[in-house]
Design a protein around this motif. Structure first.
Motif, PDB file in Angstrom:
ATOM      1  N   ALA A   1       6.696   7.843  -4.861  1.00  0.00           N
ATOM      2  CA  ALA A   1       7.466   6.898  -4.055  1.00  0.00           C
ATOM      3  C   ALA A   1       6.673   6.466  -2.822  1.00  0.00           C
ATOM      4  CB  ALA A   1       8.794   7.516  -3.640  1.00  0.00           C
ATOM      5  N   VAL A   2       6.016   7.405  -2.166  1.00  0.00           N
ATOM      6  CA  VAL A   2       5.204   7.081  -0.986  1.00  0.00           C
ATOM      7  C   VAL A   2       4.019   6.202  -1.393  1.00  0.00           C
ATOM      8  CG1 VAL A   2       3.688   8.067   0.781  1.00  0.00           C
ATOM      9  CG2 VAL A   2       5.920   9.082   0.338  1.00  0.00           C
ATOM     10  N   ALA A   3       3.389   6.518  -2.517  1.00  0.00           N
ATOM     11  CA  ALA A   3       2.269   5.706  -2.994  1.00  0.00           C
ATOM     12  C   ALA A   3       2.719   4.281  -3.299  1.00  0.00           C
ATOM     13  CB  ALA A   3       1.653   6.338  -4.236  1.00  0.00           C
ATOM     14  N   THR A   4       3.868   4.130  -3.922  1.00  0.00           N
ATOM     15  CA  THR A   4       4.402   2.805  -4.211  1.00  0.00           C
ATOM     16  C   THR A   4       4.696   2.048  -2.922  1.00  0.00           C
ATOM     17  OG1 THR A   4       5.365   3.615  -6.266  1.00  0.00           O
ATOM     18  CG2 THR A   4       6.256   1.561  -5.396  1.00  0.00           C
ATOM     19  N   PHE A   5       5.257   2.742  -1.937  1.00  0.00           N
ATOM     20  CA  PHE A   5       5.541   2.122  -0.647  1.00  0.00           C
ATOM     21  C   PHE A   5       4.260   1.651   0.035  1.00  0.00           C
ATOM     22  CE2 PHE A   5       6.064   2.542   3.978  1.00  0.00           C
ATOM     23  CZ  PHE A   5       7.033   1.576   4.180  1.00  0.00           C
ATOM     24  N   VAL A   6       3.216   2.470  -0.016  1.00  0.00           N
ATOM     25  CA  VAL A   6       1.933   2.102   0.611  1.00  0.00           C
ATOM     26  C   VAL A   6       1.339   0.870  -0.072  1.00  0.00           C
ATOM     27  CG1 VAL A   6      -0.460   2.857   0.929  1.00  0.00           C
ATOM     28  CG2 VAL A   6       1.407   4.401   1.489  1.00  0.00           C
ATOM     29  N   VAL A   7       1.370   0.842  -1.390  1.00  0.00           N
ATOM     30  CA  VAL A   7       0.807  -0.295  -2.123  1.00  0.00           C
ATOM     31  C   VAL A   7       1.585  -1.567  -1.818  1.00  0.00           C
ATOM     32  CG1 VAL A   7       0.450  -1.250  -4.431  1.00  0.00           C
ATOM     33  CG2 VAL A   7      -0.207   1.105  -3.948  1.00  0.00           C
ATOM     34  N   LEU A   8       2.912  -1.485  -1.852  1.00  0.00           N
ATOM     35  CA  LEU A   8       3.721  -2.674  -1.578  1.00  0.00           C
ATOM     36  C   LEU A   8       3.593  -3.127  -0.128  1.00  0.00           C
ATOM     37  CD1 LEU A   8       6.944  -1.852  -3.618  1.00  0.00           C
ATOM     38  CD2 LEU A   8       5.094  -3.424  -4.212  1.00  0.00           C
ATOM     39  N   SER A   9       3.540  -2.172   0.803  1.00  0.00           N
ATOM     40  CA  SER A   9       3.375  -2.528   2.214  1.00  0.00           C
ATOM     41  C   SER A   9       2.038  -3.221   2.462  1.00  0.00           C
ATOM     42  CB  SER A   9       3.467  -1.285   3.098  1.00  0.00           C
ATOM     43  OG  SER A   9       4.736  -0.714   3.001  1.00  0.00           O
ATOM     44  N   ALA A  10       0.991  -2.704   1.853  1.00  0.00           N
ATOM     45  CA  ALA A  10      -0.321  -3.330   2.019  1.00  0.00           C
ATOM     46  C   ALA A  10      -0.320  -4.741   1.433  1.00  0.00           C
ATOM     47  CB  ALA A  10      -1.401  -2.487   1.353  1.00  0.00           C
ATOM     48  N   GLY A  11       0.360  -4.925   0.322  1.00  0.00           N
ATOM     49  CA  GLY A  11       0.449  -6.257  -0.267  1.00  0.00           C
ATOM     50  C   GLY A  11       1.197  -7.231   0.617  1.00  0.00           C
ATOM     51  N   VAL A  12       2.302  -6.782   1.180  1.00  0.00           N
ATOM     52  CA  VAL A  12       3.098  -7.653   2.054  1.00  0.00           C
ATOM     53  C   VAL A  12       2.323  -7.980   3.329  1.00  0.00           C
ATOM     54  CG1 VAL A  12       5.168  -7.731   3.506  1.00  0.00           C
ATOM     55  CG2 VAL A  12       5.333  -6.960   1.142  1.00  0.00           C
ATOM     56  N   MET A  13       1.712  -6.975   3.929  1.00  0.00           N
ATOM     57  CA  MET A  13       0.974  -7.216   5.171  1.00  0.00           C
ATOM     58  C   MET A  13      -0.243  -8.109   4.949  1.00  0.00           C
ATOM     59  SD  MET A  13       1.228  -3.790   7.443  1.00  0.00           S
ATOM     60  CE  MET A  13       1.578  -2.475   6.314  1.00  0.00           C
ATOM     61  N   SER A  14      -0.917  -7.935   3.817  1.00  0.00           N
ATOM     62  CA  SER A  14      -2.075  -8.799   3.569  1.00  0.00           C
ATOM     63  C   SER A  14      -1.645 -10.232   3.275  1.00  0.00           C
ATOM     64  CB  SER A  14      -2.932  -8.253   2.430  1.00  0.00           C
ATOM     65  OG  SER A  14      -2.224  -8.264   1.220  1.00  0.00           O
ATOM     66  N   SER A  15      -0.457 -10.408   2.700  1.00  0.00           N
ATOM     67  CA  SER A  15       0.008 -11.776   2.483  1.00  0.00           C
ATOM     68  C   SER A  15       0.475 -12.412   3.791  1.00  0.00           C
ATOM     69  CB  SER A  15       1.128 -11.814   1.445  1.00  0.00           C
ATOM     70  OG  SER A  15       2.292 -11.205   1.944  1.00  0.00           O
ATOM     71  N   LEU A  16       0.964 -11.599   4.725  1.00  0.00           N
ATOM     72  CA  LEU A  16       1.406 -12.138   6.017  1.00  0.00           C
ATOM     73  C   LEU A  16       0.238 -12.405   6.961  1.00  0.00           C
ATOM     74  CD1 LEU A  16       4.574  -9.964   6.745  1.00  0.00           C
ATOM     75  CD2 LEU A  16       4.500 -12.358   6.063  1.00  0.00           C
ATOM     76  N   TRP A  17      -0.662 -11.416   7.087  1.00  0.00           N
ATOM     77  CA  TRP A  17      -1.735 -11.516   8.076  1.00  0.00           C
ATOM     78  C   TRP A  17      -3.084 -11.859   7.476  1.00  0.00           C
ATOM     79  CZ3 TRP A  17       1.203  -6.750   9.402  1.00  0.00           C
ATOM     80  CH2 TRP A  17       2.191  -7.033  10.339  1.00  0.00           C
ATOM     81  N   GLY A  18      -3.182 -11.832   6.173  1.00  0.00           N
ATOM     82  CA  GLY A  18      -4.384 -12.275   5.481  1.00  0.00           C
ATOM     83  C   GLY A  18      -5.626 -11.479   5.785  1.00  0.00           C
ATOM     84  N   GLU A  19      -6.682 -12.204   6.073  1.00  0.00           N
ATOM     85  CA  GLU A  19      -8.002 -11.588   6.225  1.00  0.00           C
ATOM     86  C   GLU A  19      -8.085 -10.652   7.432  1.00  0.00           C
ATOM     87  OE1 GLU A  19     -12.555 -13.136   6.661  1.00  0.00           O
ATOM     88  OE2 GLU A  19     -11.127 -14.346   5.511  1.00  0.00           O
ATOM     89  N   ARG A  20      -7.330 -10.931   8.481  1.00  0.00           N
ATOM     90  CA  ARG A  20      -7.360 -10.039   9.661  1.00  0.00           C
ATOM     91  C   ARG A  20      -6.883  -8.639   9.295  1.00  0.00           C
ATOM     92  NH1 ARG A  20      -3.910 -12.414  14.147  1.00  0.00           N
ATOM     93  NH2 ARG A  20      -2.646 -12.951  12.357  1.00  0.00           N
ATOM     94  N   PHE A  21      -5.843  -8.540   8.474  1.00  0.00           N
ATOM     95  CA  PHE A  21      -5.341  -7.231   8.044  1.00  0.00           C
ATOM     96  C   PHE A  21      -6.362  -6.518   7.173  1.00  0.00           C
ATOM     97  CE2 PHE A  21      -3.122  -4.754   4.751  1.00  0.00           C
ATOM     98  CZ  PHE A  21      -2.595  -3.766   5.553  1.00  0.00           C
ATOM     99  N   LEU A  22      -6.956  -7.233   6.234  1.00  0.00           N
ATOM    100  CA  LEU A  22      -7.943  -6.622   5.351  1.00  0.00           C
ATOM    101  C   LEU A  22      -9.173  -6.149   6.113  1.00  0.00           C
ATOM    102  CD1 LEU A  22      -7.668  -9.038   2.301  1.00  0.00           C
ATOM    103  CD2 LEU A  22      -6.688  -6.762   2.556  1.00  0.00           C
TER     104      LEU A  22
END
Length: 57
Positions: A24-45
């Motif tokens: 569950a934590v791994a799924t949360f981390v993957v989904l959170s990283a996906g959402v944050m990278s779609s919001l903040w893009g290259e700066r987050f990466l």
């Protein structure tokens, strides 16, 4: 990026059989990283890449 972060402990041999909580934590981390990278893009990466570069793994 999230999958990379989650896979590091497993590839290093620290995890045996993952529990439901770990999955569950791994799924949360993957989904959170996906959402944050779609919001903040290259700066987050770039920030995550710099953080991973400073670790010894």
């Amino acid at each position: 990026m999230g999958a990379l972060i989650v896979s590091v402990p497993f590839s290093a041999g620290y995890a045996s059989q993952p529990s439901t909580l770990q999955l569950a934590v791994a799924t949360f981390v993957v989904l959170s990283a996906g959402v944050m990278s779609s919001l903040w893009g290259e700066r987050f990466l770039e920030a995550i890449s710099k953080a991973l570069d400073s670790t010894s793994v």
